[in-house]
Design a protein around this motif. Structure first.
Motif, PDB file in Angstrom:
ATOM      1  N   TRP A 104      37.724  37.821  30.819  1.00 44.46           N
ATOM      2  CA  TRP A 104      38.655  37.923  31.949  1.00 44.46           C
ATOM      3  C   TRP A 104      39.198  39.348  31.959  1.00 44.46           C
ATOM      4  O   TRP A 104      39.913  39.762  31.041  1.00 44.46           O
ATOM      5  CB  TRP A 104      39.779  36.920  31.723  1.00 44.46           C
ATOM      6  N   ARG A 108      37.275  42.259  37.349  1.00 48.18           N
ATOM      7  CA  ARG A 108      36.543  41.045  37.715  1.00 48.18           C
ATOM      8  C   ARG A 108      37.428  40.092  38.505  1.00 48.18           C
ATOM      9  O   ARG A 108      36.957  39.412  39.404  1.00 48.18           O
ATOM     10  CB  ARG A 108      36.028  40.375  36.442  1.00 48.18           C
ATOM     11  N   ASP A 109      38.664  40.035  38.137  1.00 46.13           N
ATOM     12  CA  ASP A 109      39.613  39.154  38.815  1.00 46.13           C
ATOM     13  C   ASP A 109      39.882  39.632  40.244  1.00 46.13           C
ATOM     14  O   ASP A 109      40.007  38.819  41.164  1.00 46.13           O
ATOM     15  CB  ASP A 109      40.916  39.117  38.018  1.00 46.13           C
ATOM     16  N   PHE A 116      39.418  33.342  37.440  1.00 49.72           N
ATOM     17  CA  PHE A 116      39.320  32.829  36.082  1.00 49.72           C
ATOM     18  C   PHE A 116      40.283  31.663  35.939  1.00 49.72           C
ATOM     19  O   PHE A 116      41.417  31.717  36.411  1.00 49.72           O
ATOM     20  CB  PHE A 116      39.622  33.935  35.082  1.00 49.72           C
ATOM     21  N   THR A 119      41.767  30.706  29.752  1.00 51.40           N
ATOM     22  CA  THR A 119      41.101  31.230  28.564  1.00 51.40           C
ATOM     23  C   THR A 119      40.843  30.088  27.589  1.00 51.40           C
ATOM     24  O   THR A 119      41.765  29.383  27.189  1.00 51.40           O
ATOM     25  CB  THR A 119      41.965  32.303  27.877  1.00 51.40           C
ATOM     26  N   ALA A 225      36.783  33.122  29.500  1.00 53.27           N
ATOM     27  CA  ALA A 225      37.289  32.079  30.393  1.00 53.27           C
ATOM     28  C   ALA A 225      36.237  31.667  31.413  1.00 53.27           C
ATOM     29  O   ALA A 225      35.569  32.526  31.998  1.00 53.27           O
ATOM     30  CB  ALA A 225      38.534  32.577  31.130  1.00 53.27           C
ATOM     31  N   ALA A 227      34.854  30.730  35.000  1.00 54.27           N
ATOM     32  CA  ALA A 227      35.251  31.318  36.279  1.00 54.27           C
ATOM     33  C   ALA A 227      34.659  30.551  37.452  1.00 54.27           C
ATOM     34  O   ALA A 227      33.595  29.929  37.348  1.00 54.27           O
ATOM     35  CB  ALA A 227      34.813  32.781  36.351  1.00 54.27           C
TER      36      ALA A 227
END
Length: 338
Positions: A104, A108-109, A116, A119, A225, A227
């Motif tokens: 994460w 990317r988020d 995500f 975790t 995590a 996704a």
């Protein structure tokens, strides 16, 4: 194993935008199958046996979600993905869920438009060397050749670490963990770097694992995590709270062995809400009251899954460490079910 950060960002973002808002739950139910993106093969986390049956820590997430949504943990189609292909597979709608040791990160988020969920493994990047090399610390790798998967955050972490310590290295790039393993065993590189859990899993598959050493330094934070795509809050909540349910079940002593009895009602209101004997939390997700009972029964609670797939009594041999419950000094903590 680790995670493409910027490569293909625009493409993945565009693909994600194209399927944003899709009702993934409806698609999964109408299909009668959950399509889960997993590793191409990492023992302990996600790997098929000789008959093509998948198992592992990440596979258990797929099975728990399938059990919650479809009532059957076996209703999963596994799609192997590499560090380069995983985000495109998720963004395009090829898979419903990416459960594949993926870190994460901020970009990317936000930039890749991933969501995500929670975790489920706290990790960090490490190094593995041959025992007979005599190397006992990453600080001794100045000038070494290092095998590394291309298009991953591993590359960036490695560059940062060596720059910060005024050291040099020769990168030997590979496309997959299998290729990295082959190159490392063939002597093409002095060290192999990736997530420490991945190194443990890789070493466990060696013919002579005792001949290889994982160095003590952890050079990064790698919160792994599962996704999903942005834009489908219901599906995000289903996956997120299924994972939280597995974590909370361990905290409250709900196991695969006692869940049928506890599902009849307990003295703990939190457990009753989780297992559907008080209130109707499932309705908030578009599921029935027994969704989490099925998810836990699939492979047990978080602790049971950890112990069976990657724990200290398995060839992977991982201690709980940061992945212990918050009550035991770890970071695992599920928000309240209320």
């Amino acid at each position: 194993m680790k995670k493409s950060v910027f490569f293909g960002a625009l493409t993945a973002a565009a693909l994600a935008a194209g399927v944003a808002g899709a009702a993934t739950l409806d698609d999964v139910k109408s299909r009668g199958e959950l399509i889960c993106g997993v590793n191409t093969g990492l023992v302990g986390f996600a790997a098929p046996d000789a008959n093509g049956n998948w198992s592992g820590f990440d596979v258990a997430v797929c099975q728990a979600v399938a059990a919650a949504v479809l009532g059957d943990p076996s209703k999963v189609k596994y799609v192997p993905t590499t560090g380069q292909t995983r985000f495109t597979a998720l963004g395009s709608g090829e898979v419903d869920l990416l459960a594949r040791n993926t870190t994460w990160t901020y970009s990317r988020d936000t930039d890749l438009k991933l969501q995500f969920t929670a975790t489920n493994y706290y990790d960090g990047q490490g190094f593995m060397v041959r025992k007979d090399s005599g190397v006992t610390s990453a600080k001794e790798l100045d000038g070494a050749s290092i095998c590394i998967q291309t298009g991953t955050t591993t590359e960036l972490n490695l560059a940062d670490y060596f720059k910060a310590n005024n050291m040099s290295y020769q990168p030997i790039t590979v496309d997959s963990n299998a290729e990295g393993e082959q190159q490392f065993l063939a002597g093409a590189c002095d060290a192999y770097t990736t997530d420490a859990s991945g190194l443990a899993a890789t070493r466990a598959a060696f013919a002579n694992p005792q001949d290889y050493v994982i160095l003590p330094e952890i050079i990064s934070k790698e919160p792994l995590a599962p996704a999903v795509r942005q834009g489908d809050d219901q599906w995000t909540d289903i996956v997120r709270w299924t994972i939280f349910g597995l974590i909370a079940a361990e905290e409250y002593g709900v196991t695969s062995a006692n869940i049928d009895e506890l599902a009849k009602g307990t003295e703990n209101p939190e457990v009753n809400r989780m297992l559907g004997t008080e209130g109707d939390l499932g309705a908030m997700l578009g599921l029935d009251k027994q969704w989490l009972v099925r998810a836990i029964k699939a492979n047990g609670n978080y602790g049971e899954i950890f112990a069976a797939t990657i724990g200290e009594q398995t060839p992977i041999g991982l201690a709980r460490g940061l992945n212990a419950q918050w009550t035991q000094g770890g970071l695992l903590y599920a928000p309240p079910f209320r």
